[in-house]
Scaffold this motif. Structure first.
Motif, PDB file in Angstrom:
ATOM      1  N   ARG A   1       1.035  -1.101  -0.217  1.00 18.58           N
ATOM      2  CA  ARG A   1      -0.048  -0.077  -0.068  1.00 18.58           C
ATOM      3  C   ARG A   1       0.527   1.434  -0.211  1.00 18.58           C
ATOM      4  NH1 ARG A   1      -4.230  -1.998   4.012  1.00 18.58           N
ATOM      5  NH2 ARG A   1      -5.182  -4.179   3.607  1.00 18.58           N
ATOM      6  N   THR A  16       2.605   4.358   0.777  1.00 17.88           N
ATOM      7  CA  THR A  16       2.627   5.805   1.601  1.00 17.88           C
ATOM      8  C   THR A  16       1.703   7.734   1.174  1.00 17.88           C
ATOM      9  OG1 THR A  16       4.277   6.586   1.126  1.00 17.88           O
ATOM     10  CG2 THR A  16       4.373   4.588   2.775  1.00 17.88           C
ATOM     11  N   ILE A  38      -4.013  -6.886  -4.793  1.00 18.73           N
ATOM     12  CA  ILE A  38      -4.119  -5.396  -4.317  1.00 18.73           C
ATOM     13  C   ILE A  38      -5.378  -5.513  -4.210  1.00 18.73           C
ATOM     14  CG2 ILE A  38      -3.631  -2.960  -5.117  1.00 18.73           C
ATOM     15  CD1 ILE A  38      -1.226  -4.878  -5.500  1.00 18.73           C
ATOM     16  N   LEU A  88     -11.378  -1.128  -1.969  1.00 22.58           N
ATOM     17  CA  LEU A  88     -10.967  -0.573  -0.607  1.00 22.58           C
ATOM     18  C   LEU A  88     -12.913  -0.918   0.223  1.00 22.58           C
ATOM     19  CD1 LEU A  88      -9.719   2.906  -2.738  1.00 22.58           C
ATOM     20  CD2 LEU A  88      -9.071   2.069  -0.624  1.00 22.58           C
ATOM     21  N   GLU A  96       2.251  -1.018  -7.881  1.00 24.04           N
ATOM     22  CA  GLU A  96       1.732  -0.395  -7.360  1.00 24.04           C
ATOM     23  C   GLU A  96       0.679   0.507  -8.762  1.00 24.04           C
ATOM     24  OE1 GLU A  96       4.055   4.085  -6.307  1.00 24.04           O
ATOM     25  OE2 GLU A  96       4.979   2.910  -8.072  1.00 24.04           O
ATOM     26  N   SER A 111      -2.174  -0.395  -7.208  1.00 24.65           N
ATOM     27  CA  SER A 111      -3.327  -0.018  -6.430  1.00 24.65           C
ATOM     28  C   SER A 111      -3.496   1.581  -6.449  1.00 24.65           C
ATOM     29  CB  SER A 111      -2.398   0.017  -5.360  1.00 24.65           C
ATOM     30  OG  SER A 111      -2.320   1.004  -3.341  1.00 24.65           O
ATOM     31  N   ASN A 130      -7.381   1.362  -8.290  1.00 22.79           N
ATOM     32  CA  ASN A 130      -8.601   1.344  -7.265  1.00 22.79           C
ATOM     33  C   ASN A 130      -8.797   2.645  -6.453  1.00 22.79           C
ATOM     34  OD1 ASN A 130      -8.251  -2.132  -7.477  1.00 22.79           O
ATOM     35  ND2 ASN A 130      -7.535  -2.588  -5.838  1.00 22.79           N
ATOM     36  N   HIS A 158      -7.325   7.998  -0.030  1.00 22.46           N
ATOM     37  CA  HIS A 158      -6.231   7.297   0.582  1.00 22.46           C
ATOM     38  C   HIS A 158      -6.096   7.617   1.988  1.00 22.46           C
ATOM     39  CE1 HIS A 158      -1.765   7.064   1.135  1.00 22.46           C
ATOM     40  NE2 HIS A 158      -1.935   6.062   0.105  1.00 22.46           N
ATOM     41  N   TYR A 184      -9.223  -1.134   3.850  1.00 20.66           N
ATOM     42  CA  TYR A 184      -9.017  -2.213   2.563  1.00 20.66           C
ATOM     43  C   TYR A 184      -9.598  -3.289   3.572  1.00 20.66           C
ATOM     44  CZ  TYR A 184      -6.097   0.726   0.884  1.00 20.66           C
ATOM     45  OH  TYR A 184      -5.105   2.031  -0.282  1.00 20.66           O
TER      46      TYR A 184
END
Length: 346
Positions: free
Chosen positions: A5, A7, A272, A275, A306, A309, A312, A337, A342
């Motif tokens: 995930r 940062t 991945i 949400l 990445e 992610s 998503n 974010h 998740y």
């Protein structure tokens, strides 16, 4: 393995890099035209005696490949170029207006006067729910001249692009045999350009590209007989992603709706997580949001996990926008974010 995930620092750096990305989109550019019907104002037609459907509000938005460009623009991609065929009609003019309004380079939109309607979904909204849709452009047939113009525009533009998204929504139209073989030749000629395929029916027509599919499409391509209502298990999606990566030798993204996305590439298979979204959602256009996020990341050199992610996150914003093919701004992506919850792997 479960994918990493991002940062907040990684996300901020990624969004800054995306501003320099150069992405082309070739495919089925559509208009989504919404008609908000006020049934309480309905009355019998003087001519037919049938009850009318009074429209209180009408709005048009970009759909299909057009929605992909709208998402790219909202994310902050620096340069977006459209490659398509449109009809000599009012919807074609509206499509051009909407694309120009968000700064898309429309110099490669060819107009075909005969045998082509601009792709359009006419969507009546009655009592807050979408009713039976009218689809324009389902009988399109691309001419030889339109094929030549399209492929010539792509050949001229590809050296200046990082990613070319290849979109297909309609079974007939842009992706003739000549166009498919021509795009494949161009991708081989310009190996520095990443081809990213998001096609409903013809994913196998572009074997040398990166592919984004949903779990049903991926399962069917692996020979499993699945109906649209069938639930695809996580294990089946993992197997399908791995098999398709072995077949095509390029990264494969398999979306699983609210359960997230599976990525298979040379480093392995990455799960991945999706949400957890509270409240009502509208998944129309969510696939376009995901592929836009993936393309924007890959244009910056990001790893596929990445990119998935980030895709998503983009879709997590847009599915919360009801009765529209919504987009996601950097601020909306950052906010989601920051507060993201998740799903646990199923």
């Amino acid at each position: 393995m479960i994918g990493p995930r991002m940062t907040e620092t990684q996300l901020a750096t990624l969004l800054e890099r995306i501003s320099r990305a150069r992405i082309g989109v070739v495919g089925d550019f559509c208009i989504d035209s919404y008609y908000i019907v006020d049934s309480e104002a309905s009355k019998p037609s003087l001519e037919t005696g049938l009850m009318t459907r009074p429209v209180r509000e009408q709005r048009t938005t970009l759909g299909g490949a057009g929605n992909i460009t709208a998402n790219l623009h909202a994310i902050g991609v620096g340069h977006i170029r459209a490659f398509a065929v449109v009809g000599h009609d009012s919807m074609g003019a509206e499509l051009l207006r909407l694309l120009n309004a968000i700064g898309v380079d429309t110099g490669s939109l060819g107009v075909q006067k005969d045998g082509w309607q601009t792709n359009c979904y006419l969507k009546p909204i009655i009592r807050g729910e979408e009713s039976n849709r009218f689809d324009l452009g389902v009988f399109n047939s691309i001419s030889g001249e339109s094929e030549r113009i399209l492929l010539g525009s792509l050949a001229d533009a590809l050296p200046e692009l990082d990613v070319l998204i290849i979109n297909q929504q309609f079974e007939r139209g842009l992706h003739s045999e000549n166009v498919k073989s021509g795009i494949n030749r161009l991708l081989a000629r310009f190996p520095g350009v990443i081809g990213l395929v998001d096609c409903r029916n013809i994913a196998e027509s572009y074997p040398a590209a990166v592919h984004k599919l949903n779990d049903l499409e991926a399962s069917r391509l692996c020979g499993f007989s699945r109906a649209p209502t069938d639930a695809i298990t996580r294990q089946e999606a993992l197997r399908a992603a791995s098999r398709l990566h072995s077949k095509w030798r390029n990264p494969v993204f398999v979306t699983r709706g609210g359960q997230g996305c599976i990525v298979a590439d040379d480093s392995g298979t990455h799960d991945i997580p999706g949400l957890r979204i509270a409240g009502k959602i509208d998944t129309v256009g969510a696939g376009d949001s995901v592929v836009s996020g993936i393309a924007a990341c890959m244009a910056t050199g990001s790893a596929p996990a990445e990119a998935a992610s980030f895709g998503n996150l983009v879709a997590g914003v847009t599915v919360q926008k009801l009765h529209q093919t919504g987009t996601a701004t950097p601020d909306e992506i950052r906010t989601l974010h920051r507060h993201a919850v998740y799903m646990e792997p199923d």
